[in-house]
Every structure is written in structure tokens, then in C-alpha cells.
Design a protein around this motif. Structure first.
Motif, PDB file in Angstrom:
ATOM      1  N   HIS A 295       0.849  -1.184   0.000  1.00 45.62           N
ATOM      2  CA  HIS A 295       0.000   0.000   0.000  1.00 45.62           C
ATOM      3  C   HIS A 295       0.885   1.234   0.000  1.00 45.62           C
ATOM      4  O   HIS A 295       1.944   1.235   0.632  1.00 45.62           O
ATOM      5  N   THR A 296       0.428   2.269  -0.715  1.00 39.88           N
ATOM      6  CA  THR A 296       1.193   3.507  -0.730  1.00 39.88           C
ATOM      7  C   THR A 296       0.273   4.651  -0.337  1.00 39.88           C
ATOM      8  O   THR A 296      -0.936   4.587  -0.559  1.00 39.88           O
ATOM      9  N   SER A 297       0.841   5.664   0.233  1.00 34.56           N
ATOM     10  CA  SER A 297       0.026   6.806   0.635  1.00 34.56           C
ATOM     11  C   SER A 297      -0.237   7.698  -0.571  1.00 34.56           C
ATOM     12  O   SER A 297       0.474   7.640  -1.579  1.00 34.56           O
ATOM     13  N   LEU A 298      -1.275   8.529  -0.467  1.00 32.65           N
ATOM     14  CA  LEU A 298      -1.636   9.414  -1.574  1.00 32.65           C
ATOM     15  C   LEU A 298      -0.495  10.367  -1.931  1.00 32.65           C
ATOM     16  O   LEU A 298      -0.280  10.677  -3.101  1.00 32.65           O
ATOM     17  N   ASP A 299       0.259  10.805  -0.912  1.00 30.87           N
ATOM     18  CA  ASP A 299       1.337  11.760  -1.195  1.00 30.87           C
ATOM     19  C   ASP A 299       2.604  11.070  -1.696  1.00 30.87           C
ATOM     20  O   ASP A 299       3.582  11.735  -2.053  1.00 30.87           O
TER      21      ASP A 299
ATOM     22  N   ALA B 272      -2.916  15.646  -3.996  1.00 32.14           N
ATOM     23  CA  ALA B 272      -2.250  14.706  -4.901  1.00 32.14           C
ATOM     24  C   ALA B 272      -2.715  14.858  -6.342  1.00 32.14           C
ATOM     25  O   ALA B 272      -1.973  14.555  -7.267  1.00 32.14           O
TER      26      ALA B 272
ATOM     27  N   LEU C 202      -6.902   5.328  -6.175  1.00 27.64           N
ATOM     28  CA  LEU C 202      -6.236   6.611  -6.440  1.00 27.64           C
ATOM     29  C   LEU C 202      -4.752   6.520  -6.078  1.00 27.64           C
ATOM     30  O   LEU C 202      -3.880   6.937  -6.857  1.00 27.64           O
ATOM     31  N   SER C 203      -4.463   5.936  -4.893  1.00 28.18           N
ATOM     32  CA  SER C 203      -3.060   5.826  -4.460  1.00 28.18           C
ATOM     33  C   SER C 203      -2.273   4.963  -5.431  1.00 28.18           C
ATOM     34  O   SER C 203      -1.115   5.251  -5.743  1.00 28.18           O
TER      35      SER C 203
ATOM     36  N   ILE D 156      -9.816   5.175  -2.366  1.00 24.53           N
ATOM     37  CA  ILE D 156      -8.513   5.751  -2.006  1.00 24.53           C
ATOM     38  C   ILE D 156      -7.380   4.825  -2.450  1.00 24.53           C
ATOM     39  O   ILE D 156      -6.339   5.270  -2.941  1.00 24.53           O
ATOM     40  N   GLU D 157      -7.611   3.510  -2.302  1.00 23.95           N
ATOM     41  CA  GLU D 157      -6.602   2.530  -2.731  1.00 23.95           C
ATOM     42  C   GLU D 157      -6.338   2.663  -4.233  1.00 23.95           C
ATOM     43  O   GLU D 157      -5.182   2.660  -4.680  1.00 23.95           O
TER      44      GLU D 157
ATOM     45  N   LEU E 228      -1.629   6.777  -8.714  1.00 18.98           N
ATOM     46  CA  LEU E 228      -0.608   7.807  -8.503  1.00 18.98           C
ATOM     47  C   LEU E 228       0.792   7.191  -8.386  1.00 18.98           C
ATOM     48  O   LEU E 228       1.776   7.773  -8.841  1.00 18.98           O
TER      49      LEU E 228
ATOM     50  N   VAL F  14      -6.145  13.947  -1.044  1.00 11.79           N
ATOM     51  CA  VAL F  14      -6.568  13.730  -2.431  1.00 11.79           C
ATOM     52  C   VAL F  14      -6.403  15.032  -3.219  1.00 11.79           C
ATOM     53  O   VAL F  14      -5.815  15.059  -4.310  1.00 11.79           O
TER      54      VAL F  14
END
Lengths: 385, 258
Positions: free
Chosen positions: A290-294, B37, B151-152, B148-149, B155, B34
């Protein structure tokens, strides 16, 4: 008597001593986990007193069916294997293995601290003791020792309880894992109920168990106590709800990889994975990143997985076991055959959970018997030809 | 790293209730992250400041039920590098795909005072019936943790962890006692994971909000429902809800003679 307690020593406890046992474990810093009623089932969860135990309940189990019924005799342990085993406490469903953090000149990785609570398991049945021993071999004895498991395991105190009745899907006798707990416990109890008295025959399995028993109010055993305990275990052994003929089973299954029964069972199999989740020996996991949004941090997480999922057998280009037949065959032949090649024993302890908790009631003993029956027919016809 | 332009996000609505795009606004704890990012370039439900495409990521909610929308989705696809459908409507046609089992003309004449004002297609279809879709996120509504998973993952340029196995695996991981084995019909064994097995944790059978799992054996599940006393009508209605037009659920609902 306290001075001479060693492994194998026996004593008799009153039913009140159960509370003293729980208190003594808590005083030693253990979180006590034991059977209690939740959501219409007898589950293993944290208990604070003997009042939390499921006295007044028994379970009724069959293929794909489970329910509780009242019982009149006040037995604390008058039930069979619960919906899930002790596996989840030693081999948790999800664990973060490590996390990473981006730094100005690269990144750092930090290992996740393993939380190691001192756990006392109260009410471990013989089949589950055998399952724990199997997972010990899997996680600790191979070339890639699972330190997190080993650390958790080293902190567990086990109070076994010999089964006073078998469940409808039990077959520990066939797997030679029960109903009596012979080894792998600190203390074992046999619940003695004779209508007027409610007692426990306690047996010491370790030094820690001897020390604990010495703290509890107890009496010496008599021949009558020992005979009563033996009779209970003999009676339980005769009540097995299921039977699995293990004679030559490994060779039989490994010679039956194209058997039509696999297709037949696949028509009933949901590939839902329940059997693997409830199995006390199934150990497979997957890992997720898992990775963070930033984009500055990441975690690496291990989760229970199942050989009934497509991703489980995914290799470059696709999943290897795309049919339900292939997935069920993989699971069953691993449990009953290739596990022996891999770890020296079968991966099945006869707890019956995979039978009870299969939503369509697929019965591993019935499937094995069906394959054996057709092989016998084949041999007879081959012999006659 | 901060100099890199943020990926441009667009959120599109087709025939739907807005619940799935609201899941994005509902990401309270993560919303600022979000917004940091990605550039929210086109999200009318959140902001009237709308920028033209192209977009790096389009989240598409809703199904196609009109000729106009069938045209519009083509343009959305053209404008989008990644196209991710969000929710049962966009992924399977939604509850409004019940029209696929009936005569939409009769519905229109029964419901509207001036049926001639209504221009609609005879069917409700998922986005994937019209354009290539990069990823489908299931659920009615979607799970915001899964959003969120995704999107992350996009990215970071990695594969998102969106498991396609049954709800049962989530149930067992969270230590829920199986309601089906205790006598309550449940769609969990045939339903795609993702919600975290919410309903069984409240002692209810799964409603199948996330649609069919990767290898659904709906026939065996429906047979077990019959053994638990479910009527053919109950079985049909259970498979024929938010994901009624998903292939496996549609076929099972049609197999019970109603």
C-alpha cells in the motif's frame, strides 16, 4: 502434593477452581481467551471470569449447519470445535510486515514491531492442539522461520480440555489427534459431571502448568476419578460424527488426479474459501503493498489467503487453477496427501470445521470415501477382467 | 517532486444516484490529501470551477440509459487517460437495469403523465458495453477505502489491491460467524469482496451490492438457499437487485422460472 507436581501429575479441582484458574492466569499477566457465546455460536474470545464460559449451551453441527441448543447439566465445556480455531491469535488474518518512508536521499524501511501479548488459551481441544503442532512445524521448522509466529507462540499458555462429547462433524479419531489431549498443553482438564458433583480432573503438561496447578485449590485423585475421565474419553471417541479411512489415502488420492469426482464436487463448491479460512492448519498468505496518496510512505501487509481464489495461482499470464475442480483437488489433496510429503503428517486434524462451515456442506470425509469407493469398484472390475 | 504537475482528475455522472461520487467527498480524513495529490479539474458535484480535458483519470459513475449518454461516454473516453468506473450502475447497469427484464415502454406510460417527453433506451448498460474501461470498482455504493486505494495505486503506478474473491474471506478475516450456516440465506459466497463484509457482521445475509465474485457458482448457492427455505421468488429478487444485469446474477435470476 504441591511440591511433587511434574508433567503427568494429576489432581482434582472443584468447578469453582475454574474461576481461580482464570484469576491466576490474569495475575500472571495473561489475557485469557476462552469459549463464550456470541452471535449464536461458541467462539473463542477474551474472558474475564468463569461466568463468561458457555455453561448451559451445546452446539449442534452437521455439514453446512451449526446451531446452539440449551443443555441442563451446567457443563462449561459441553460443545465441540468452534467456528474458528485458535489460528487467528497465533497467525493473525492481517499483519503489517514493514513500512517504508521516503527521505530526501532515498527511503528508509522500518520493521513492524510484533505485538506479543501473553495469551492463555482456555479450552483447547485435542484436535486443535495437533493443529497448533502442525503450524509450529510449518512456521518454525523450515528454512524460513516465521519469527513473529514463533514469538507469539512462545508466549502462549495452553489449558486443554478433553472432549466430553463429539460434534456432528468431528473425526479426530480417524486422524489420531483426539479426543484426548496427550501433549502440547501446560494443563489439561477433563470435566467430570455425575449429577451431584461437578469437578475437573487436571493433568500437568509442563513446568508452568505444574506451578499454576499448585496455586489452585485441589485434591488428590482417586481411582474413581481416573476411571470416570477415561470413560468420558472412550465415550466421546465412540460418538464421532464422521469417519475418514486414512489407510493408503495419500497414494489413493495422488493416483486419482483425473477422477470424475473432482468435477462432481466442483458443481457444489462455491470457491468461497470458507474451508481454508476455518481450517486450523491452513497457513497460506498473500502480501499487499500500500502507498500513501502523497507517495511518501508505503506498507507491506500480509493477509490470510486461500487456494480457492484465482489470484492464489496467478503466475505470469494467468491463473493456473481456473476450474473449481482444480481448486478443490488442490486443497483436499494438500490436506490429506501432499502435506505428508511436505511436512511428514497430514494437514488435517479431524476438527470438522471445513464440513460444518462450508455453506453447501461439502464433506471432506464423504469426498475421500467416494473416491475410495470408485477405486475399489475399479479394482474389482480390473481383477475380474 | 513538488514541481511535477498533479494528475488531472474528472468525475462524470451518468444514470445514477450520486452516491458513489459522494463517496469521494465522504473521504473526510483523506480529502485534503486527495486534493493535494491530484488536480480536481472537473467534478461538478464538488466545484463549479470546471477545466477542459484531457484528464489523467476519469471516475465514471452511472449507467448508460439514453442515446445522449451513449454519445457522451465516447467523448469522456477520448478525454481520459485512465477510465475507472465507480459503482454498480457504471459497472453492471445498476438497479435501473431492471428495465432490461421488462418493457420500458410500459413503464413510461405507467409512470409519466406525458410519455412523449421521455426519450430513453430500452436497456440500462454498463460503461464497459460502450467503451474500454481500465478498472471497475464495484459496490452500491463503492467503498471509500477502495477508492482511495485505487487513487493511491494509480498515482504510484502500481496495481491496486482490489480482491475479486468472495465476501466470505472478508467475513472470516474479521471473525464474523457465518450467518448462512446458521440458517440465513446470504449472497456472500457468490459476491465480490470489497465492502469488508458489513451485513453479516450485523447478522444479515449479504445483499450482493458488489456483484458477482471472480468465479461465482450461483447455481450451487441458489440450491442451498432452497434448502434453507427460500422461495423461487426470493431467489430471483435477491439476484435481481443492484447488479441484476451482471452476467452471473442475471442468468441465475432467469433460472428460477419467474
Amino acid at each position: 502434593m504441591q511440591d511433587t507436581m511434574t508433567a503427568g501429575s494429576k489432581a482434582v479441582l472443584s468447578s469453582d477452581a475454574l474461576q481461580a484458574l482464570i484469576v491466576a492466569l490474569a495475575r500472571q499477566g495473561y489475557t485469557v481467551l476462552g469459549p463464550r457465546v456470541r452471535d449464536g455460536a461458541i467462539v473463542y474470545d477474551e474472558i474475564a471470569s468463569s461466568g463468561d464460559l458457555p455453561a448451559g449451551f451445546r452446539d449442534r453441527q452437521d455439514a453446512g449447519r451449526y446451531g446452539l441448543e440449551p443443555r441442563e447439566d451446567g457443563a462449561f465445556f459441553g460443545y465441540a470445535a468452534g467456528p474458528q480455531s485458535w489460528k487467528r491469535f497465533l497467525h493473525p488474518p492481517a499483519q503489517t510486515l514493514w513500512s517504508a518512508q521516503k527521505t530526501p536521499d532515498g527511503f528508509t524501511i522500518s520493521r513492524e514491531e510484533v505485538s506479543v501479548p501473553k495469551l492463555a488459551f482456555l479450552g483447547v481441544r485435542a484436535c486443535d492442539l495437533d493443529a497448533i503442532a502442525i503450524q509450529d512445524r510449518v512456521f518454525c521448522e523450515g528454512p524460513y522461520r516465521d519469527e513473529a509466529y514463533a514469538t507469539r507462540r512462545a508466549n502462549v499458555f495452553i489449558v486443554a480440555v478433553n472432549c466430553s462429547q463429539a460434534g456432528g462433524t468431528c473425526f479426530c479419531v480417524s486422524m489420531q489427534s483426539g479426543p484426548k489431549a496427550d501433549t502440547g498443553f501446560d494443563l489439561s482438564l477433563t470435566e467430570l459431571l455425575d449429577g451431584t458433583q461437578h469437578r475437573f480432573l487436571a493433568e500437568v503438561g509442563s513446568e508452568a502448568g505444574a506451578a499454576l496447578l499448585a496455586e489452585l485449590p485441589h485434591e488428590p485423585t482417586t481411582g474413581a476419578h481416573l476411571a470416570a475421565a477415561d470413560a468420558i474419553i472412550d465415550n466421546t471417541a465412540k460418538q464421532m460424527g464422521r469417519h475418514l479411512d486414512t489407510d493408503g489415502l495419500k497414494e489413493l488420492l495422488q493416483a486419482s488426479l483425473s477422477h470424475p469426482r473432482w468435477e462432481e464436487v466442483a458443481r457444489r463448491c462455491l470457491s468461497c474459501g470458507n474451508c481454508t479460512m476455518v481450517c486450523p492448519t491452513c497457513f497460506c498468505t498473500t502480501v499487499e503493498d500500500h502507498t500513501s496518496l502523497d507517495g511518501f510512505s508505503a506498507t507491506h501487509v500480509k493477509k490470510w489467503d486461500s487456494c480457492f481464489t484465482l489470484d492464489f495461482s496467478y503466475v505470469h499470464g494467468g491463473a493456473v487453477r481456473t476450474s473449481g475442480a482444480a481448486r478443490y483437488r488442490q486443497w483436499m489433496t494438500h490436506k490429506l496427501a501432499s502435506w505428508i510429503d511436505q511436512f511428514g503428517t497430514p494437514g488435517c486434524v479431524g476438527c470438522g470445521r471445513c464440513i460444518t462451515w462450508c455453506p453447501t456442506g461439502i464433506d471432506i470425509t464423504e469426498e475421500a470415501a467416494a473416491i475410495r469407493a470408485s477405486q475399489c469398484v475399479k479394482e474389482e472390475s480390473d481383477g475380474g477382467a | 517532486m513538488t514541481a511535477r504537475p498533479r494528475p488531472r482528475l474528472a468525475v462524470w455522472k451518468f444514470a445514477s444516484c450520486d452516491g458513489c461520487q459522494l463517496s469521494l467527498l465522504d473521504c473526510e480524513d483523506e480529502l485534503l490529501a486527495v486534493a493535494g495529490a491530484v488536480e480536481i479539474a472537473n467534478f461538478p458535484e464538488a466545484s463549479s470551477a470546471i477545466s477542459d480535458g484531457p484528464y489523467d483519470l476519469s471516475l465514471v459513475e452511472g449507467s448508460v440509459t439514453t442515446a445522449h449518454d451513449a454519445e457522451r461516454i465516447l467523448e469522456v473516453r477520448k478525454q481520459s487517460k485512465f477510465l475507472v468506473t465507480i459503482g454498480a450502475c457504471a459497472t453492471a447497469g445498476g438497479i435501473q437495469a431492471l428495465r432490461n427484464f421488462a418493457d420500458v415502454g410500459e413503464f413510461i406510460s405507467a409512470v409519466y403523465a406525458r410519455p412523449d417527453y421521455i426519450k430513453t433506451l430500452a436497456t440500462s448498460t454498463p460503461i464497459s458495453a460502450h467503451v474500454p474501461v481500465d478498472l471497475e470498482l464495484r459496490g452500491c455504493p463503492i467503498d471509500k477505502g477502495q477508492l482511495i486505494e485505487v487513487l493511491s495505486a494509480i498515482l504510484a503506478g502500481r496495481k491496486p489491491n482490489i480482491a475479486a474473491y468472495s465476501v466470505c474471506i472478508e467475513c472470516k478475516r474479521r471473525n464474523t460467524v457465518c450467518v448462512m450456516v446458521q440458517g440465513t440465506p446470504c449472497l456472500g459466497p457468490a459476491t465480490h469482496a470489497g465492502c469488508g463484509a458489513i451485513c453479516p457482521s450485523f447478522r444479515r445475509g449479504c445483499y450482493g451490492c458488489f456483484g458477482p465474485m471472480e468465479t461465482p457458482n450461483t447455481a450451487a448457492l441458489a440450491h442451498e438457499w432452497e434448502l434453507l427455505g427460500a422461495s423461487p421468488q426470493e431467489i430471483v429478487r435477491s439476484f435481481r437487485s443492484f447488479n441484476c444485469a451482471a452476467e452471473a446474477f442475471r442468468k441465475e435470476s432467469e433460472a428460477h422460472g419467474i
